[in-house]
Design an enzyme around this catalytic site. Structure first.
Site, PDB file in Angstrom:
ATOM      1  N   LYS A  53      37.187  41.543  50.421  1.00 59.55           N
ATOM      2  CA  LYS A  53      36.297  42.168  49.428  1.00 59.55           C
ATOM      3  C   LYS A  53      34.893  42.355  50.000  1.00 59.55           C
ATOM      4  O   LYS A  53      34.261  43.392  49.828  1.00 59.55           O
ATOM      5  CB  LYS A  53      36.249  41.306  48.156  1.00 59.55           C
ATOM      6  N   GLN A  97      36.404  34.089  42.033  1.00 61.89           N
ATOM      7  CA  GLN A  97      37.730  34.206  42.658  1.00 61.89           C
ATOM      8  C   GLN A  97      38.669  33.146  42.091  1.00 61.89           C
ATOM      9  O   GLN A  97      38.336  31.958  42.064  1.00 61.89           O
ATOM     10  CB  GLN A  97      37.587  34.052  44.185  1.00 61.89           C
ATOM     11  N   ASP A 120      35.412  42.409  37.396  1.00 62.55           N
ATOM     12  CA  ASP A 120      36.859  42.154  37.347  1.00 62.55           C
ATOM     13  C   ASP A 120      37.463  42.633  36.024  1.00 62.55           C
ATOM     14  O   ASP A 120      38.674  42.738  35.896  1.00 62.55           O
ATOM     15  CB  ASP A 120      37.133  40.646  37.476  1.00 62.55           C
TER      16      ASP A 120
END
Ligand code: NAP
Length: 283
Positions: A53, A97, A120
């Site tokens: 990422k 995460q 997200d």
């Protein structure tokens, strides 16, 4: 024989668009999109994902930061960091995460991220906006699947879509996105009769986490098969949730694992971060 969807090529197209958008935003407003990733512990897969990422963000011309905590971190210190990132003007996107060590309350951490910075799409406000059909940051993996479906040119409106899996991060938002695109949607889980439901699918999305759970013989001839599953086998190879070879004999389009949906997730994360930076630049 199915046509194979090359997720890497599709994702590089999205990433090129995002990069051009970042250049334009910087020229117009001086704003550089900024993505902060919070990682706790030493989960090896998470380390690789976060590395990917950050690299992708840098390639798109973004600023990217990793905030890494030891596996023993407590809730208060991670929350503190999220609060700081919420207040930092150079940070437009924050992601926590997953998975997190068991002593941490992941739901509370996700709720602590300012919804405008939740790239997200996991914050309850953004999940709720998706439910209501309002514009919002949408969960990256199912949003990537919608881009894949667009690429096939297959008509989603009126199609019967079957989603196997009902997680908050893939299955449920996937079902909602398909519903908003006017598909007739069936959502399957552990108590479903997969052998009865899957053969009715014009569009099948498997997001389960069980290698080869979806049998090739269940695929309706001509169906589009999207395999979100990423299952690491003991020999180290990655396998999807669908019996690929047999399904490819019947499907019209199919995504491979790896190289199908996986690359789309990061591309859509970058798109969400650019959108958040654009909103911040307008504010
Ligand atoms: P999850 O939270 O574990 O959810 C799995 C879902 O599958 C649950 O709803 C579960 O049903 C259902 N399920 C499990 N076993 C089943 C069975 N035998 N029959 C029918 N349904 C079954 O997983 P997730 O986070 O959604 O991820 C799913 C897969 O996608 C994993 O392989 C993951 O690695 C992969 N993934 C890939 C990406 C990507 O970027 N490509 C992103 C995220 C996830 P119940 O609700 O009844 O328990």
């Amino acid at each position: 024989m199915a046509r194979v969807i090359d997720g890497k090529v599709l994702a590089s197209g999205v990433r090129a668009e995002v990069k051009a958008g970042a250049v334009a935003l910087r020229a117009a407003s001086g704003v550089i999109p900024g993505l902060a990733v919070v990682r706790v512990g030493e989960d090896p897969a998470s380390k690789i994902y976060v590395g990917g990422k950050r690299k992708a963000a840098a390639e798109a011309g973004f600023n990217a930061w990793e905030h890494h905590f030891p596996a023993t971190a407590n809730q208060a210190e991670v929350l503190d960091r999220i609060t700081q990132l919420n207040a930092a003007p150079e940070v437009h996107g924050i992601l926590v995460q997953l998975p997190l060590p068991p002593q941490l309350d992941g739901d509370a951490l996700i709720r602590a991220v300012r919804p405008e910075k939740d790239v997200d799409g996991f914050h309850p406000l953004n999940a709720g906006n998706l439910l209501l059909g309002r514009p919002t940051a949408r969960a990256c993996t199912p949003a990537g699947v919608m881009v894949v479906l667009e690429h096939t040119g297959v008509k989603v409106a009126g199609a019967h879509a079957v989603v196997v899996g009902r997680s908050n991060i893939v299955g449920k938002p996937m079902a909602l996105m398909l519903l908003h695109a006017d598909a007739t949607v069936t959502v399957c889980h552990r108590k479903s009769d997969l052998a009865a439901e899957i053969p009715r699918a014009d569009i099948l999305v498997a997001a389960v986490g069980v290698p080869g759970l979806v049998k090739g013989e269940w695929i309706k001839p001509g169906a589009v098969v999207i395999d979100v599953g990423m299952n690491r086998l003991p020999d180290g190879t990655l396998r999807g949730d669908v019996e690929y070879e047999a399904a490819a004999q019947r499907a019209s389009w199919i995504t491979p694992v790896p190289g199908g949906v996986g690359p789309m997730t990061i591309a859509l994360l970058l798109r969400n971060t650019l959108d958040a930076a654009r909103r911040a630049a307008r504010a």
